[in-house]
Design a protein around this motif. Sequence first.
Motif, short mmCIF file in Angstrom:
data_model
loop_
_atom_site.label_atom_id
_atom_site.label_comp_id
_atom_site.label_asym_id
_atom_site.label_seq_id
_atom_site.Cartn_x
_atom_site.Cartn_y
_atom_site.Cartn_z
N SER A 1 -8.54 37.65 51.53
CA SER A 1 -8.41 38.96 50.90
C SER A 1 -7.01 39.09 50.33
N ILE A 2 -6.92 39.28 49.02
CA ILE A 2 -5.64 39.39 48.33
C ILE A 2 -5.46 40.83 47.88
N ARG A 3 -4.54 41.53 48.51
CA ARG A 3 -4.24 42.91 48.14
C ARG A 3 -2.72 43.04 48.01
N ILE A 4 -2.25 42.92 46.79
CA ILE A 4 -0.82 42.97 46.50
C ILE A 4 -0.52 44.28 45.79
N ASP A 5 0.39 45.05 46.35
CA ASP A 5 0.84 46.31 45.74
C ASP A 5 2.34 46.40 45.93
N ASP A 6 3.08 45.73 45.07
CA ASP A 6 4.53 45.62 45.19
C ASP A 6 5.22 46.44 44.11
N ARG A 7 6.31 47.05 44.49
CA ARG A 7 7.16 47.77 43.55
C ARG A 7 8.61 47.42 43.84
N ALA A 8 9.37 47.18 42.80
CA ALA A 8 10.79 46.83 42.95
C ALA A 8 11.58 47.51 41.85
N GLN A 9 12.71 48.08 42.24
CA GLN A 9 13.59 48.74 41.27
C GLN A 9 15.04 48.45 41.66
N THR A 10 15.77 47.87 40.76
CA THR A 10 17.16 47.48 41.00
C THR A 10 18.02 47.88 39.81
N SER A 11 19.23 48.39 40.09
CA SER A 11 20.15 48.77 39.03
C SER A 11 21.55 48.32 39.43
N ASN A 12 22.21 47.60 38.54
CA ASN A 12 23.55 47.08 38.80
C ASN A 12 24.48 47.41 37.63
N THR A 13 25.73 47.72 37.96
CA THR A 13 26.76 47.99 36.95
C THR A 13 28.02 47.22 37.33
N THR A 14 28.59 46.49 36.39
CA THR A 14 29.77 45.66 36.64
C THR A 14 30.86 46.01 35.63
N ASN A 15 32.09 46.21 36.12
CA ASN A 15 33.23 46.49 35.26
C ASN A 15 34.39 45.63 35.73
N ARG A 16 34.89 44.77 34.85
CA ARG A 16 35.95 43.83 35.23
C ARG A 16 37.05 43.86 34.20
N SER A 17 38.32 43.90 34.68
CA SER A 17 39.48 43.94 33.78
C SER A 17 40.58 43.07 34.38
N ARG A 18 41.30 42.34 33.49
CA ARG A 18 42.35 41.44 33.95
C ARG A 18 43.44 41.34 32.90
N THR A 19 44.72 41.39 33.34
CA THR A 19 45.87 41.31 32.44
C THR A 19 46.87 40.30 33.01
N ASN A 20 47.36 39.42 32.16
CA ASN A 20 48.33 38.39 32.56
C ASN A 20 49.58 38.49 31.68
N ASP A 21 50.76 38.29 32.29
CA ASP A 21 52.03 38.29 31.55
C ASP A 21 52.96 37.30 32.23
N ILE A 22 53.27 36.20 31.54
CA ILE A 22 54.11 35.13 32.09
C ILE A 22 55.27 34.88 31.13
N THR A 23 56.51 34.85 31.66
CA THR A 23 57.71 34.58 30.86
C THR A 23 58.56 33.55 31.61
N GLY A 24 59.05 32.55 30.88
CA GLY A 24 59.88 31.51 31.48
C GLY A 24 61.02 31.12 30.55
N GLY A 25 62.16 30.74 31.15
CA GLY A 25 63.31 30.35 30.35
C GLY A 25 64.09 29.22 30.99
N VAL A 26 65.04 28.63 30.23
CA VAL A 26 65.89 27.53 30.69
C VAL A 26 67.33 27.90 30.37
N THR A 27 68.15 27.99 31.43
CA THR A 27 69.57 28.32 31.21
C THR A 27 70.40 27.09 30.89
N ASN A 28 70.16 26.02 31.62
CA ASN A 28 70.90 24.78 31.38
C ASN A 28 69.93 23.61 31.50
#
Length: 243
Positions: free
Chosen positions: A86-113
Motif C-alpha cells: 500500500s503506497i500512500r504518500i502525502d508529503d509537503r515541504a516548504q523551505t526559504s533561505n536568504t543569504t547576504n555576504r559582504s567583504r572588504t580588503n585593504d592591503i598596503t606595503g612599503g620598503v624603506t631600505n
Amino acid sequence: MRKPAVLAALAASALSLGACSTVVETVRGPELAPIGYPAQLVPVTQTYQAAPQPRSASANSLWRTGARAFFGDQRARNIGDILTVSIRIDDRAQTSNTTNRSRTNDITGGVTNFFGLENSLGRAFPGGFDPQALVGVEGSSNANGTGSVSRAERVDLTIAAVVTDILSNGNLVIQGRQEVRTNRELRELTVAGIVRPEDISSANTIAHTQIAEARISYGGRGDISRVQATPAAQSLVERFSPF
C-alpha cells in the motif's frame, strides 16, 4: 583496421534499432512489457527454497509446535510468494533561505631600505615614487541570494509484489511492477525494497513506510507524456549553457 569498422557498424545498427523502436512506438503507441519474474528491479541471486514441512501436533493438542495461528499462516514468507504493498504518500515541504555576504580588503606595503636601490627606483619614477607605499591592494565583494522551495506530493496506490530473495537475517526482498495502458498512454508503477516478515499484516499487506531501501517509481510514456516533455535539443542547451 577491421575492429573500428565493426564497432562503427554495431553502433549504427544499435542507433537504427533504437530509432525504429521509437518510430513504432510513436505510430502504434507504447506496448506492454512481457510478463516475467521481476528480476530487473533489484538484481539478486534467485535461489528457491523448499517449503518447510508442516509440524505435527503436540500430544493431546490441536496446535502445532511453533504455530502462530490456528489455521495456516497465509502471509508471504517464501521466494515466489505475493504480498500487497500500500503506497500512500502525502508529503509537503516548504523551505526559504536568504543569504547576504559582504567583504572588504585593504592591503598596503612599503620598503624603506633595500640596499640603496630605492634611490635608483626614485630616479626611474621621478613623478610619484614613494617607498613607504610601494604596494597597495584594495578589494571588495558583495553577494546576495534568496531561495525558496514549496513542494507537495500525494500518491495513493496499491500494487502486488513478489518475494524475490530471503536475506540471511530473514528479511524479504520484494519487487513489483504494474503497467496500465489507456488508449495511447502507458502508466508504470514499480516498487522494490526490503521488508521484515513481522511487519506484514494478517491480511498479507504492508505499507510503503515499512519498506527499507524502498525504490518507488510512478510514471508513464505515450502521446501525452511525449508532448509534456521538453525537447531533447532544448534540454541539451539548458543543461550545458554557461549563461
